[in-house]
Design a protein around this motif. Structure first.
Motif, PDB file in Angstrom:
ATOM      1  N   VAL A 240      47.803  39.776  49.181  1.00 15.24           N
ATOM      2  CA  VAL A 240      46.479  39.240  48.897  1.00 15.24           C
ATOM      3  C   VAL A 240      46.603  37.750  48.632  1.00 15.24           C
ATOM      4  CG1 VAL A 240      45.512  41.394  48.013  1.00 15.24           C
ATOM      5  CG2 VAL A 240      46.684  39.850  46.436  1.00 15.24           C
ATOM      6  N   ARG A 241      45.550  37.026  48.956  1.00 14.96           N
ATOM      7  CA  ARG A 241      45.543  35.591  48.707  1.00 14.96           C
ATOM      8  C   ARG A 241      44.127  35.163  48.320  1.00 14.96           C
ATOM      9  NH1 ARG A 241      46.564  33.874  55.084  1.00 14.96           N
ATOM     10  NH2 ARG A 241      44.386  34.109  55.782  1.00 14.96           N
ATOM     11  N   GLY A 242      44.056  34.225  47.385  1.00 14.54           N
ATOM     12  CA  GLY A 242      42.754  33.719  46.959  1.00 14.54           C
ATOM     13  C   GLY A 242      41.884  34.748  46.262  1.00 14.54           C
ATOM     14  N   VAL A 243      42.432  35.870  45.839  1.00 16.08           N
ATOM     15  CA  VAL A 243      41.651  36.910  45.166  1.00 16.08           C
ATOM     16  C   VAL A 243      41.374  36.474  43.726  1.00 16.08           C
ATOM     17  CG1 VAL A 243      41.739  39.290  44.301  1.00 16.08           C
ATOM     18  CG2 VAL A 243      42.499  38.767  46.623  1.00 16.08           C
ATOM     19  N   LYS A 244      40.159  36.752  43.253  1.00 13.25           N
ATOM     20  CA  LYS A 244      39.786  36.427  41.880  1.00 13.25           C
ATOM     21  C   LYS A 244      39.399  37.709  41.146  1.00 13.25           C
ATOM     22  CE  LYS A 244      38.162  31.753  42.985  1.00 13.25           C
ATOM     23  NZ  LYS A 244      39.332  31.085  42.422  1.00 13.25           N
ATOM     24  N   ILE A 245      40.011  37.917  39.972  1.00 14.41           N
ATOM     25  CA  ILE A 245      39.768  39.093  39.144  1.00 14.41           C
ATOM     26  C   ILE A 245      39.291  38.577  37.796  1.00 14.41           C
ATOM     27  CG2 ILE A 245      40.820  41.141  38.114  1.00 14.41           C
ATOM     28  CD1 ILE A 245      43.000  40.930  40.332  1.00 14.41           C
ATOM     29  N   PHE A 246      38.013  38.796  37.445  1.00 16.20           N
ATOM     30  CA  PHE A 246      37.487  38.158  36.246  1.00 16.20           C
ATOM     31  C   PHE A 246      36.382  38.992  35.591  1.00 16.20           C
ATOM     32  CE2 PHE A 246      35.248  36.576  39.947  1.00 16.20           C
ATOM     33  CZ  PHE A 246      33.918  36.470  39.581  1.00 16.20           C
ATOM     34  N   ASN A 247      36.238  38.770  34.288  1.00 18.97           N
ATOM     35  CA  ASN A 247      35.194  39.415  33.473  1.00 18.97           C
ATOM     36  C   ASN A 247      35.246  40.940  33.527  1.00 18.97           C
ATOM     37  OD1 ASN A 247      34.235  36.917  32.735  1.00 18.97           O
ATOM     38  ND2 ASN A 247      32.534  36.917  34.171  1.00 18.97           N
ATOM     39  N   ASN A 248      36.437  41.501  33.630  1.00 19.40           N
ATOM     40  CA  ASN A 248      36.584  42.952  33.631  1.00 19.40           C
ATOM     41  C   ASN A 248      37.147  43.431  32.292  1.00 19.40           C
ATOM     42  OD1 ASN A 248      36.170  43.528  36.681  1.00 19.40           O
ATOM     43  ND2 ASN A 248      37.731  41.931  36.639  1.00 19.40           N
ATOM     44  N   ILE A 249      36.866  44.681  31.968  1.00 23.54           N
ATOM     45  CA  ILE A 249      37.558  45.380  30.892  1.00 23.54           C
ATOM     46  C   ILE A 249      38.440  46.430  31.546  1.00 23.54           C
ATOM     47  CG2 ILE A 249      37.335  46.881  28.879  1.00 23.54           C
ATOM     48  CD1 ILE A 249      34.649  45.570  28.301  1.00 23.54           C
ATOM     49  N   LEU A 250      39.746  46.318  31.331  1.00 22.40           N
ATOM     50  CA  LEU A 250      40.720  47.239  31.922  1.00 22.40           C
ATOM     51  C   LEU A 250      41.507  47.876  30.789  1.00 22.40           C
ATOM     52  CD1 LEU A 250      42.060  44.888  34.756  1.00 22.40           C
ATOM     53  CD2 LEU A 250      40.156  46.497  34.892  1.00 22.40           C
ATOM     54  N   PHE A 251      41.614  49.200  30.818  1.00 21.61           N
ATOM     55  CA  PHE A 251      42.221  49.896  29.685  1.00 21.61           C
ATOM     56  C   PHE A 251      43.088  51.042  30.171  1.00 21.61           C
ATOM     57  CE2 PHE A 251      42.557  52.851  26.194  1.00 21.61           C
ATOM     58  CZ  PHE A 251      42.645  52.053  25.072  1.00 21.61           C
ATOM     59  N   LYS A 252      44.312  51.086  29.640  1.00 22.63           N
ATOM     60  CA  LYS A 252      45.228  52.187  29.909  1.00 22.63           C
ATOM     61  C   LYS A 252      46.078  52.400  28.662  1.00 22.63           C
ATOM     62  CE  LYS A 252      48.899  53.747  33.030  1.00 22.63           C
ATOM     63  NZ  LYS A 252      49.990  53.883  32.042  1.00 22.63           N
ATOM     64  N   ASP A 253      46.181  53.663  28.200  1.00 20.13           N
ATOM     65  CA  ASP A 253      46.953  53.891  26.976  1.00 20.13           C
ATOM     66  C   ASP A 253      48.100  54.876  27.152  1.00 20.13           C
ATOM     67  OD1 ASP A 253      45.595  56.267  27.221  1.00 20.13           O
ATOM     68  OD2 ASP A 253      44.757  56.262  25.203  1.00 20.13           O
ATOM     69  N   GLU A 271      43.850  34.444  41.090  1.00 18.08           N
ATOM     70  CA  GLU A 271      43.389  33.984  39.789  1.00 18.08           C
ATOM     71  C   GLU A 271      42.870  35.172  38.981  1.00 18.08           C
ATOM     72  OE1 GLU A 271      40.538  30.432  37.909  1.00 18.08           O
ATOM     73  OE2 GLU A 271      40.397  30.961  40.030  1.00 18.08           O
ATOM     74  N   ILE A 272      43.397  35.337  37.763  1.00 12.82           N
ATOM     75  CA  ILE A 272      43.006  36.425  36.866  1.00 12.82           C
ATOM     76  C   ILE A 272      42.531  35.787  35.567  1.00 12.82           C
ATOM     77  CG2 ILE A 272      43.779  38.502  35.660  1.00 12.82           C
ATOM     78  CD1 ILE A 272      45.990  38.799  37.755  1.00 12.82           C
ATOM     79  N   TYR A 273      41.243  35.943  35.224  1.00 14.55           N
ATOM     80  CA  TYR A 273      40.731  35.219  34.067  1.00 14.55           C
ATOM     81  C   TYR A 273      39.550  35.931  33.410  1.00 14.55           C
ATOM     82  CZ  TYR A 273      37.214  33.407  37.394  1.00 14.55           C
ATOM     83  OH  TYR A 273      36.218  33.287  38.337  1.00 14.55           O
ATOM     84  N   ASP A 274      39.371  35.626  32.126  1.00 13.27           N
ATOM     85  CA  ASP A 274      38.252  36.139  31.319  1.00 13.27           C
ATOM     86  C   ASP A 274      38.177  37.661  31.297  1.00 13.27           C
ATOM     87  OD1 ASP A 274      37.426  33.616  30.552  1.00 13.27           O
ATOM     88  OD2 ASP A 274      36.030  33.379  32.207  1.00 13.27           O
ATOM     89  N   ASN A 275      39.319  38.315  31.360  1.00 12.59           N
ATOM     90  CA  ASN A 275      39.367  39.774  31.261  1.00 12.59           C
ATOM     91  C   ASN A 275      39.874  40.187  29.885  1.00 12.59           C
ATOM     92  OD1 ASN A 275      39.017  40.476  34.307  1.00 12.59           O
ATOM     93  ND2 ASN A 275      40.679  38.987  34.271  1.00 12.59           N
ATOM     94  N   THR A 276      39.535  41.407  29.477  1.00 16.12           N
ATOM     95  CA  THR A 276      40.170  42.044  28.328  1.00 16.12           C
ATOM     96  C   THR A 276      41.003  43.192  28.865  1.00 16.12           C
ATOM     97  OG1 THR A 276      38.348  41.460  26.850  1.00 16.12           O
ATOM     98  CG2 THR A 276      39.819  43.215  26.136  1.00 16.12           C
ATOM     99  N   ILE A 277      42.317  43.104  28.653  1.00 16.16           N
ATOM    100  CA  ILE A 277      43.255  44.004  29.317  1.00 16.16           C
ATOM    101  C   ILE A 277      44.125  44.683  28.269  1.00 16.16           C
ATOM    102  CG2 ILE A 277      45.132  44.164  30.999  1.00 16.16           C
ATOM    103  CD1 ILE A 277      44.025  41.578  32.267  1.00 16.16           C
ATOM    104  N   THR A 278      43.971  45.988  28.124  1.00 14.42           N
ATOM    105  CA  THR A 278      44.853  46.766  27.262  1.00 14.42           C
ATOM    106  C   THR A 278      45.879  47.426  28.173  1.00 14.42           C
ATOM    107  OG1 THR A 278      43.063  47.148  25.693  1.00 14.42           O
ATOM    108  CG2 THR A 278      44.997  48.568  25.516  1.00 14.42           C
ATOM    109  N   GLY A 279      47.036  46.832  28.246  1.00 10.80           N
ATOM    110  CA  GLY A 279      48.051  47.162  29.233  1.00 10.80           C
ATOM    111  C   GLY A 279      48.562  45.865  29.825  1.00 10.80           C
ATOM    112  N   SER A 280      49.456  45.945  30.775  1.00  6.11           N
ATOM    113  CA  SER A 280      50.103  44.736  31.279  1.00  6.11           C
ATOM    114  C   SER A 280      49.617  44.352  32.668  1.00  6.11           C
ATOM    115  CB  SER A 280      51.621  44.929  31.303  1.00  6.11           C
ATOM    116  OG  SER A 280      51.981  45.917  32.246  1.00  6.11           O
TER     117      SER A 280
END
Length: 725
Positions: A240-253, A271-280
């Motif tokens: 992938v190129r130029g993909v933007k991942i933003f303003n998401n809530i991602l959760f894995k426990d 670019e990955i920005y403005d997310n809340t990520i529980t996990g790596s």
């Protein structure tokens, strides 16, 4: 002749317009429709999506789905240019009872590379029928394709499998897919870990410039070791190129097989920005190509909201990593902030790590694992590092269970050139703030203007295996940085870090976006504690108060209380009513009208009002924030956590089904049958002393139904039933 040519051109344009007008139709499906006698009009709709996809194959066609449940037991073939639009995502449900084989989807959108899709999917629920249905979508080769405002739940393997390639070759596409997007979707429990391989709820590859935003993707619904990842960039080995991942809530426990929320392979310009990520975030093979960076990870919250005994990670960079930027993130409660997992011949070059906060690093069980940044190997002694920059970060270990080391560059590193560590704060690391047993292979190691406090090795770096060439270790301060509090890392008046940093080219704004002074402060903030903006820390709901959201800030809040209209709370992507707001110290209490239950996904937002805005006791107003996740600690299900359970059989059912009650059920209960859109189709009183047989002949159509059992107006048990021919 000129006039004739002009007339021909006008006629051609008219014919094109007429052609588009004729072919761009809207077709309808409805639970009461008929695939034989219907014609797809609003008055005579079809019954199935399969029929609609067969007929509606011209570009510009729209398939409109009326409220109801649609059981699609043959894969629908969606043509390029055809969109599917539901009238209400909560009431338009597409499911299946038979498409269970892996890689078999409810909807196929398959084309050769470079096909212009120019289509969208919106306002629908895709139900995986209790993890029995393989996947909702299989998309290949299409550009300008969007999926938005949809709900995906309980698919066995994958919700959406989406590739820019037209085949299954593990390689970059010859023609990359462009203009695709996935946004405003709610995705729960749609990714499996099976046969030694993790799937993603959303799996993509071969994308150029795809946008993934405003989604709530969680993967927590399966036994330990069986949960996949929320997002996996691995189809056809990623690319992938130029993909933007933003303003998401991602959760894995589920940490049994790693803790990945995002896993990526072969990335450029991501670019990955403005997310809340529980996990790596785990990425493999990072090269910048024609972009300024290979991956730019910034302004995210990464890690669980509370300390954990298990080892959560932050960012994992595997194989080669060229021109990665990691900036202004808050890494919280992770065992290890950034890990480089290198292989034979790997080169980590031109990486920049700046203005991040690594707070409460380590594990709550006191294991000492592990630290801020670590370089490791994978069975070889041949990786190298060049032009590595770590500036203006805060590395804080858990003070009660100190992690091992702040930065480790050890073991199998064969060379390191131009390593720069300046203007950082390191505190609470048990062994050392910096450790390398490969000192002899490092050339140009610069450690300047850092604050080092309460670390092992007397706050000195531990370097063995030779002395680095061109080694500078100056102007470092061994004293308390004077943070505002244990959760607020602004510097107080009198801190040794105020105005004591090196001026560094290219760093213009701090963790909060405030302009950097010359010279800058050491650490992540230019603003001092007395003028600090109240920052959102976390939000949670506890079992004993399922109508109360407790929002924590990093400073005390003044007693001026905004109106409820300043806050928005979403439960499962639906805005709910609020009754009142209260404030005590650094905590804001938001009271909802209705309670939440086990498994509900909750987010809170705040919009600064014109009057009575949230502010600190020093009268500094809090910023607006959006879509912050709320930790749902409620254990009570919608069925009141009853000891009563029901067994429905046969399931799927044809002419009838039985209800068997287990547990301490009342002698008589009320049983209701709902469809997935909430419509009630039957209601009856049932004795519970023996299995009860119920006919399905009064149900309007095949599909998925909710069987709900109540006693004294309380839900005591419920279950899903599939009805088929």
């Amino acid at each position: 002749m000129v006039e004739k040519n002009r007339m021909r051109m006008i006629l051609s344009v008219i014919l094109v317009i007429v052609s588009i007008t004729v072919t761009a139709q809207t077709f309808y499906i409805d639970p009461s429709g008929d695939d034989v006698t219907g014609n797809g009009s609003a008055d005579y709709p079809w019954k199935s999506l399969y029929k609609a996809c067969q007929v509606a194959s011209m570009r510009g066609n729209i398939i409109h789905i009326n409220p109801g449940t649609y059981v699609e037991n043959t894969t629908c073939l969606l043509a390029p240019g055809v969109s599917i639009v539901g009238s209400d995502a909560k009431k338009c449900i597409i499911t299946s009872t038979s498409l269970t084989t892996q890689f078999t989807a409810i909807i196929n959108a398959l084309s050769s590379e470079g096909t212009d899709g120019n289509q969208s999917i919106s306002n629908l629920t895709f139900d995986g029928n209790n993890e029995t249905i393989a996947q909702a979508f299989n998309i290949r080769g299409r550009s300008d394709f969007s999926i938005h405002d949809c709900i995906f739940e309980d698919f066995n393997y994958v919700a959406v499998y989406w590739s820019g390639r037209g085949d299954v070759t593990d390689a970059a596409p010859d023609i990359w897919a462009t203009g695709n997007s996935f946004y405003n979707n709610l995705v729960t429990n749609c990714a499996a870990y099976a046969d030694g391989y993790a799937r993603g709820a959303l799996m993509i590859g071969g994308m150029d410039g795809m946008l993934i935003y405003n989604n709530y993707i969680t993967q927590t619904g399966r036994p330990a070791g069986e949960n996949g990842w929320p997002l996996k960039v691995w189809v056809n080995s990623g690319y992938v190129r130029g993909v933007k991942i933003f303003n998401n809530i991602l959760f894995k426990d589920d940490l049994t097989n790693w803790d990945f929320c995002i896993e990526m392979d072969h990335v450029s310009g991501v670019e990955i920005y403005d997310n809340t990520i529980t996990g790596s975030i785990d990425t493999n093979h990072q090269s910048k190509g024609d972009y300024d960076y290979s991956i730019y990870i910034h302004d995210n919250i990464i890690g669980p909201s509370t300390p954990q005994n298990s080892a959560y990670y932050g960012v994992i960079l595997e194989f080669e990593t060229d021109a990665a930027i990691i900036a202004r993130n808050h890494f919280r409660n992770v065992a290890l902030g950034i890990m480089y997992s290198c292989r034979e011949g790997s080169l980590v070059s031109n990486n920049e790590i700046y203005y991040n906060i690594f707070s409460n690093i380590g594990q709550a069980n006191g294991s000492g694992f592990y630290g801020g940044i670590r370089f490791i190997h994978d069975g070889s002694r041949d990786f190298s590092v060049s032009d590595y920059f770590v500036y203006n970060n805060i590395f804080e270990g858990n003070p009660d269970n100190k992690p091992f080391v702040g930065i480790e560059m050890n073991f199998d590193m064969t060379s390191a050139q131009n390593v720069n560590i300046a203007n950082n704060i390191f505190t609470n690391f048990s062994y050392a703030w910096f450790w390398s047993n490969r000192g002899g292979v490092i050339n140009n190691l610069n450690m300047e203007n850092n604050i080092l406090f309460s670390n092992g090795s007397n706050n000195e770096p531990d370097i063995s295996g030779g002395t680095p060439s061109n080694y500078i270790n100056i102007n470092n301060t061994i004293t308390d940085p004077l943070f505002y509090s244990s959760t607020n890392y602004h510097l107080q008046e009198g801190s040794p870090g105020i105005g004591a940093g090196l001026s560094l080219a290219g760093l213009t704004s701090d963790f909060e976006g405030v302009s950097v002074n010359n010279p800058p402060n050491i650490g992540a903030y230019e603003t001092l504690a007395s003028n600090a903006v109240p920052n959102f820390v976390s939000a949670n709901i506890e079992e004993e108060s399922p109508t109360l959201i407790i929002v924590s800030f990093d400073v005390s809040i003044d007693q001026i209380i905004p109106g409820t209209s300043a806050f928005q709370v979403e439960v499962n992507k639906e805005t709910v009513d609020l009754s009142s707001i209260d404030i005590d110290g650094g905590t804001v209490y938001i009271y909802m009208v209705d309670p939440v239950y086990l498994g509900d996904l909750i987010a809170v937002s705040y919009t600064k009002p014109e009057s009575n805005a949230l502010r600190s006791i020093e009268s500094v107003e809090a910023r607006s924030f959006s879509h912050k996740p709320v930790a749902n600690n409620v254990k009570t299900s919608a069925s009141e956590n009853s000891s009563v359970t029901i067994l429905l059989y046969p399931n799927p059912a044809t002419d009838y089904f039985n209800v068997l009650f287990e547990g301490e059920a009342p002698p008589i209960v009320l049983c209701r049958i709902f469809d997935l859109s909430g419509g009630i189709h039957s209601e009856m009183e049932l004795p519970t002393y023996a299995p009860q047989r119920i006919s399905t002949r009064n149900l309007p159509a095949n599909g998925i139904y909710i069987i709900q059992v109540t006693s004294e107006k309380k839900i005591i048990a419920s279950g899903k039933l599939a009805v088929i021919d």
